[in-house]
Design an enzyme around this catalytic site. Structure first.
Site, PDB file in Angstrom:
ATOM      1  N   ASP A  73       7.200  10.130 -11.954  1.00 55.13           N
ATOM      2  CA  ASP A  73       7.585   8.718 -12.007  1.00 55.13           C
ATOM      3  C   ASP A  73       9.094   8.699 -12.242  1.00 55.13           C
ATOM      4  OD1 ASP A  73       8.193   6.105 -12.649  1.00 55.13           O
ATOM      5  OD2 ASP A  73       6.566   5.856 -14.087  1.00 55.13           O
ATOM      6  N   VAL A  74       9.855   8.231 -11.264  1.00 54.36           N
ATOM      7  CA  VAL A  74      11.318   8.319 -11.353  1.00 54.36           C
ATOM      8  C   VAL A  74      11.889   7.444 -12.455  1.00 54.36           C
ATOM      9  CG1 VAL A  74      11.601   8.961  -8.926  1.00 54.36           C
ATOM     10  CG2 VAL A  74      11.694   6.535  -9.597  1.00 54.36           C
ATOM     11  N   TYR A  95      13.525  -8.138  -4.861  1.00 53.63           N
ATOM     12  CA  TYR A  95      13.790  -6.937  -4.061  1.00 53.63           C
ATOM     13  C   TYR A  95      15.266  -6.860  -3.682  1.00 53.63           C
ATOM     14  CZ  TYR A  95      13.114  -3.417  -0.397  1.00 53.63           C
ATOM     15  OH  TYR A  95      13.178  -2.279   0.370  1.00 53.63           O
ATOM     16  N   LYS A 122      17.930  -3.934  -4.711  1.00 57.83           N
ATOM     17  CA  LYS A 122      18.620  -3.143  -3.686  1.00 57.83           C
ATOM     18  C   LYS A 122      20.139  -3.343  -3.754  1.00 57.83           C
ATOM     19  CE  LYS A 122      15.447  -0.756  -1.655  1.00 57.83           C
ATOM     20  NZ  LYS A 122      15.480   0.730  -1.787  1.00 57.83           N
ATOM     21  N   THR A 153       6.478   0.778   7.284  1.00 61.56           N
ATOM     22  CA  THR A 153       5.952   1.547   6.162  1.00 61.56           C
ATOM     23  C   THR A 153       4.892   0.715   5.441  1.00 61.56           C
ATOM     24  OG1 THR A 153       7.511   0.699   4.516  1.00 61.56           O
ATOM     25  CG2 THR A 153       8.250   2.570   5.873  1.00 61.56           C
TER      26      THR A 153
END
Length: 228
Positions: A58-59, A146, A150, A181
């Site tokens: 898990d980053v 989002y 980003k 994706t």
């Protein structure tokens, strides 16, 4: 075999763009360790040239990221491709969803890239790549959280590029447009046949990484139809 002899780490390698990058690197001869939350737990199985070994991570867990870096040699290439997205109008969005995106895209990228930089600096070599989004440039309805995540990720990578440059470490931020994706699975109404494919984007990243004489700080790439 443009990456033969290279050691690569790809975060977010269990699906989508990250998975495509990991396998594209391996096809070019790199030994790749791919990390993801859905990957197998346990110690890393060291890959040979042309192989991808998957390991759970898990980053957003700083201690876990540090522990995983301690298991591998100094990488030649690190790709930060872990991502998540929740979409809807801002007036119905939750703070929990926003925090999850900020943690993954900004904090996760920060920790993974920082640990790469710490190891690459003494070697005076390496390449760090982050998969951002052209949503950092464009405004799209139902993408408030989002886009914030980003945009923050992009700003972080811009500073990283300047700090890494004196050590001959390249830093590249990719700002892709619509890519087919799983992030689109819960978003009907979009024509996914017009989107880029992860393998095409991965091929571009291989071409960038394989040219050590070029420093490409940032690149935007979209489908031929542009913003969808």
């Amino acid at each position: 075999m443009r990456l033969l002899g290279k050691q690569a780490l790809v975060f977010g390698a269990t699906s989508g763009i990250g998975a495509a990058i990991a396998h594209a690197f391996a096809r070019e001869g790199a030994a790749v360790v791919g990390f993801g939350r859905r990957a197998p737990a346990g110690a890393i199985v060291r890959p040979e040239a042309g192989q991808v070994a998957l390991a759970q991570l898990d980053v957003t867990d700083e201690a876990a990221v540090k522990a995983r870096y301690a298991e591998v040699a100094v990488p030649d290439v690190v790709v930060c491709a872990a991502g998540t997205g929740t979409f809807g109008p801002i007036h119905t969005a939750t703070v929990g969803d926003l925090r999850a995106m900020l943690e993954t895209h900004i904090v996760g990228t920060f920790v993974c890239a920082r640990e790469a930089l710490r190891r690459m600096q003494p070697e005076r070599r390496g390449h760090i790549v982050a998969i951002a989004s052209h949503a950092a440039d464009r405004s799209f309805p139902e993408c408030g959280g989002y886009t914030a995540a980003k945009a923050g990720q992009r700003g972080l990578m811009r500073v990283l590029a300047e700090e890494a440059r004196p050590y001959d470490i390249r830093v590249t931020t990719i700002l892709p447009g619509a890519t087919d994706t799983p992030i689109w699975d819960d978003r009907p109404g979009f024509d996914r046949t017009k989107m880029m494919k992860p393998d095409d984007l991965a091929g571009l990243i291989v071409a960038i990484v394989a040219r050590p004489a070029l420093a490409i700080d940032e690149i935007t790439v979209t489908p031929p139809a542009g913003a969808l």
